[in-house]
Design an enzyme around this catalytic site. Structure first.
Site, short mmCIF file in Angstrom:
data_model
loop_
_atom_site.label_atom_id
_atom_site.label_comp_id
_atom_site.label_asym_id
_atom_site.label_seq_id
_atom_site.Cartn_x
_atom_site.Cartn_y
_atom_site.Cartn_z
N MET A 27 0.71 -1.30 -0.02
CA MET A 27 -0.09 0.11 0.03
C MET A 27 0.84 1.17 -0.18
SD MET A 27 -3.27 -0.97 2.13
CE MET A 27 -2.76 -0.65 3.71
N GLY A 28 2.21 1.08 -0.22
CA GLY A 28 2.94 2.08 -0.59
C GLY A 28 3.56 2.55 1.10
N HIS A 67 8.94 -3.48 3.51
CA HIS A 67 8.70 -3.63 2.06
C HIS A 67 9.90 -4.08 1.26
CE1 HIS A 67 5.50 -0.70 3.47
NE2 HIS A 67 4.79 -1.83 3.20
N LYS A 122 5.06 -10.11 9.11
CA LYS A 122 4.23 -9.32 10.14
C LYS A 122 2.94 -9.45 10.07
CE LYS A 122 3.59 -4.74 10.02
NZ LYS A 122 2.46 -4.34 10.31
N GLN A 132 -2.87 -12.26 7.34
CA GLN A 132 -3.05 -12.19 6.15
C GLN A 132 -2.31 -13.30 5.13
OE1 GLN A 132 -2.85 -7.85 4.25
NE2 GLN A 132 -0.71 -8.62 3.52
N ARG A 150 2.45 2.52 9.64
CA ARG A 150 1.47 3.19 10.58
C ARG A 150 2.32 3.87 11.98
NH1 ARG A 150 -2.79 -0.81 8.78
NH2 ARG A 150 -4.38 0.65 7.95
#
Ligand code: AMP
Length: 301
Positions: free
Chosen positions: A30-31, A37, A152, A156, A190
């Protein structure tokens, strides 16, 4: 660096570029790219010939009260970082291209999405419906040989593996270790929401997981060990949304005697951020002296 914004263009690029047996790796994000990432992009670069990084803040995986609008976005920086890490192409579709007004389909994995972050008291199963719907679209468009995800987001990973298996999607799911700050906090887009005090408080998430790990290693019963972890959080002024032990693959509650890999997962609100972390406990490792934390799911930076 090639930047593509339309699914038809991506599909064309893949069919034209995947020649001479070249393999394709996909890294969905999601950038707001960080080292977590970038570790996925580097792994994809090591293992596949053409690396597609998707950057899409997926509205379908945010609840109405969540941070979709506030989510950090910086396309220029993300494209440079992706390129430096070895990406061949960045795919940045617009929400209206991904979800035109006629869009009527959802991909839903049942069961696994109703616990932990999918519980009604947490983000709810709709979050994972958004994740599986977008990941299914990305896999269909990029048709990668391998797709890369971070440990992490352990739930998911379990959900996506199940979707890929259930829907016979021809892709290998590769799971990479959690990348951490020097004090152990799991990197997350976040974390940018935390002020200095909250950032200090957030280190207790890692400390709590380490405490649970130490208890389990020492042979403490599961519920007692989880209680120790919850106390560490509460002493730091954090009321966890959950700190639970689940079977790594089925996400069913872990039961003693522990036999399979156990996922110890935590979600904790700190300020406006909601942070998650986890480690994998291998019951057999208890009697293996010298087996490092990193080998068991990685709680160390
Ligand atoms: P996101 O942009 O948060 O949707 O994350 C995109 C991918 O990066 C997901 O597969 C995440 O699990 C992975 N990821 C996020 N943070 C980390 C981290 N600290 N270490 C490893 N992978 C991560």
């Amino acid at each position: 660096m090639t930047v593509v914004r339309d699914p038809a263009d991506l599909r064309r690029w893949v069919s034209e570029t995947r020649v001479d047996g070249k393999t394709v790796g996909l890294v969905p994000t999601m950038g707001a790219l960080h080292e977590g990432h970038l570790s996925l992009i580097r792994a994809a670069t090591d293992e596949t010939d053409l690396v597609i990084v998707s950057i899409f803040v997926n509205p379908k995986q945010f609840g109405p009260d969540e941070d979709f609008e506030a989510y950090p976005r910086d396309e220029g920086r993300d494209v440079s970082l992706a390129e430096e890490a070895g990406a061949t192409l960045v795919y940045m579709p617009k929400p209206e291209v991904m979800y035109p007004t006629s869009f009527s389909t959802a991909v839903e994995v049942q069961g696994l999405t109703e616990v932990l972050c999918g519980a009604p008291s947490s983000r709810g199963a709709a979050h994972f419906r958004g994740v599986t719907t977008v990941v299914c679209k990305l896999l269909n468009t990029a048709a990668p040989d391998r797709a890369y995800f971070g440990q992490k987001d352990a739930q998911q990973v379990a959900v996506i593996k199940r979707m890929v298996s259930d829907l016979d999607i021809p892709v290998e799911i590769r799971v990479m270790p959690t990348v951490r700050e020097p004090d152990g906090l799991a990197m997350s887009s976040r974390n940018a929401y935390l002020n200095a005090d909250q950032r200090r408080q957030a280190t207790s998430i890692n400390l709590a997981l380490r405490a649970v790990h130490e208890e389990l290693e020492g042979g403490t019963a599961l519920e007692t060990a989880l209680g120790v972890g919850r106390s560490v959080l509460r002493e730091a002024g954090i009321e966890p949304e959950y700190l639970e032990a689940r079977d790594l693959d089925s996400l069913a509650p872990a039961e003693e005697p522990l036999q399979n890999s156990v996922l110890i997962a935590v979600a904790a609100p700190i300020g406006t951020a909601r942070l998650i972390d986890n480690f994998i406990f291998e019951p057999t490792a208890k009697s293996t002296p010298g087996l490092s934390l990193a080998m068991q799911g990685g709680l160390t930076p």
